[in-house]
Scaffold this motif. Structure first.
Motif, PDB file in Angstrom:
ATOM      1  N   GLU A 278     -22.968  -3.530 -18.784  1.00 11.40           N
ATOM      2  CA  GLU A 278     -22.105  -2.663 -17.976  1.00 11.40           C
ATOM      3  C   GLU A 278     -22.968  -1.937 -16.971  1.00 11.40           C
ATOM      4  O   GLU A 278     -24.114  -1.606 -17.267  1.00 11.40           O
TER       5      GLU A 278
ATOM      6  N   LYS B 295     -23.210   1.525 -14.698  1.00 12.98           N
ATOM      7  CA  LYS B 295     -22.598   2.844 -14.497  1.00 12.98           C
ATOM      8  C   LYS B 295     -23.498   3.717 -13.642  1.00 12.98           C
ATOM      9  O   LYS B 295     -24.721   3.669 -13.788  1.00 12.98           O
TER      10      LYS B 295
ATOM     11  N   ILE C  86     -26.111  -0.914 -21.195  1.00 15.90           N
ATOM     12  CA  ILE C  86     -25.577  -0.246 -20.006  1.00 15.90           C
ATOM     13  C   ILE C  86     -26.723  -0.091 -19.009  1.00 15.90           C
ATOM     14  O   ILE C  86     -27.798   0.390 -19.369  1.00 15.90           O
TER      15      ILE C  86
END
Ligand code: ADP
Length: 168
Positions: free
Chosen positions: A68, A70, A33
């Protein structure tokens, strides 16, 4: 559940040094992430959270990297628990990063009661002295950016410089 790693930073903007760390860590863990620290209202960031996400998204696609993205605010450890992160990734450049990074790692692990590990990846030699603030300085002075940032970031930096100079 596999090993979930988080690479947090301001990424204002993302540089080839960050991308190098992202590429290398995406091969090491099951899931990566990229965590963008949300800009605070008094932040002097050049790029909005959304602009950062868009640039990073495009780079990941182009480079074929699976990660990902975020945006988060508040305490890093709270975000890590929420996302089930077990590994925190940080990049180490010259000696000057060491003290800050050690403080960052030790504080976070104390707050998290040792539920995760910080993994340091050393910067690659060509990006050892590269930082987002240096890149902004070069952009302001209309220097060459191609060795430090991907094309899309270079274009966005040029646009920002125009805006900054226009508003002066
Ligand atoms: P911060 O806002 O904490 O300074 P940055 O977005 O600048 O965060 O960087 C996030 C992480 O990436 C930090 O661990 C930093 O040391 C690392 N990093 C930044 N630039 C480079 C680089 N050129 N090579 C390797 N690691 C880097």
């Amino acid at each position: 559940m596999g090993k979930i790693a988080l690479y947090p930073g301001s990424f204002d903007p993302i540089t080839k040094g960050h991308i190098d760390i992202i590429k290398r860590s995406s091969n090491l863990f099951d899931k990566l992430i990229i965590g963008i620290f949300k800009n605070s209202t008094k932040s002097k960031a050049w790029f909005s959270d959304e602009e950062k996400v868009e640039m990073i998204q495009e780079i990941l696609k182009k480079e074929g990297i699976e990660a990902e993205i975020k945006i988060f605010n508040g305490l890093l450890v709270d975000f890590m628990y929420k996302e089930n992160v077990n590994i925190l990734i940080r990049g180490l450049r010259a000696l000057s990063d060491y003290e800050y990074e050690l403080q960052f790692a030790l504080t976070n692990s104390a707050l998290a009661k040792n539920d995760f590990e910080t993994v340091f990846l050393t910067a690659s030699r060509e990006y050892l002295y590269l930082s987002s603030s240096l890149v902004k300085e070069i952009a302001l002075n209309e220097g060459q950016l191609g060795i430090f940032v991907p094309k899309i970031v270079e274009e966005e930096l040029r646009k920002k410089v125009k805006e900054i100079k226009h508003n002066r």
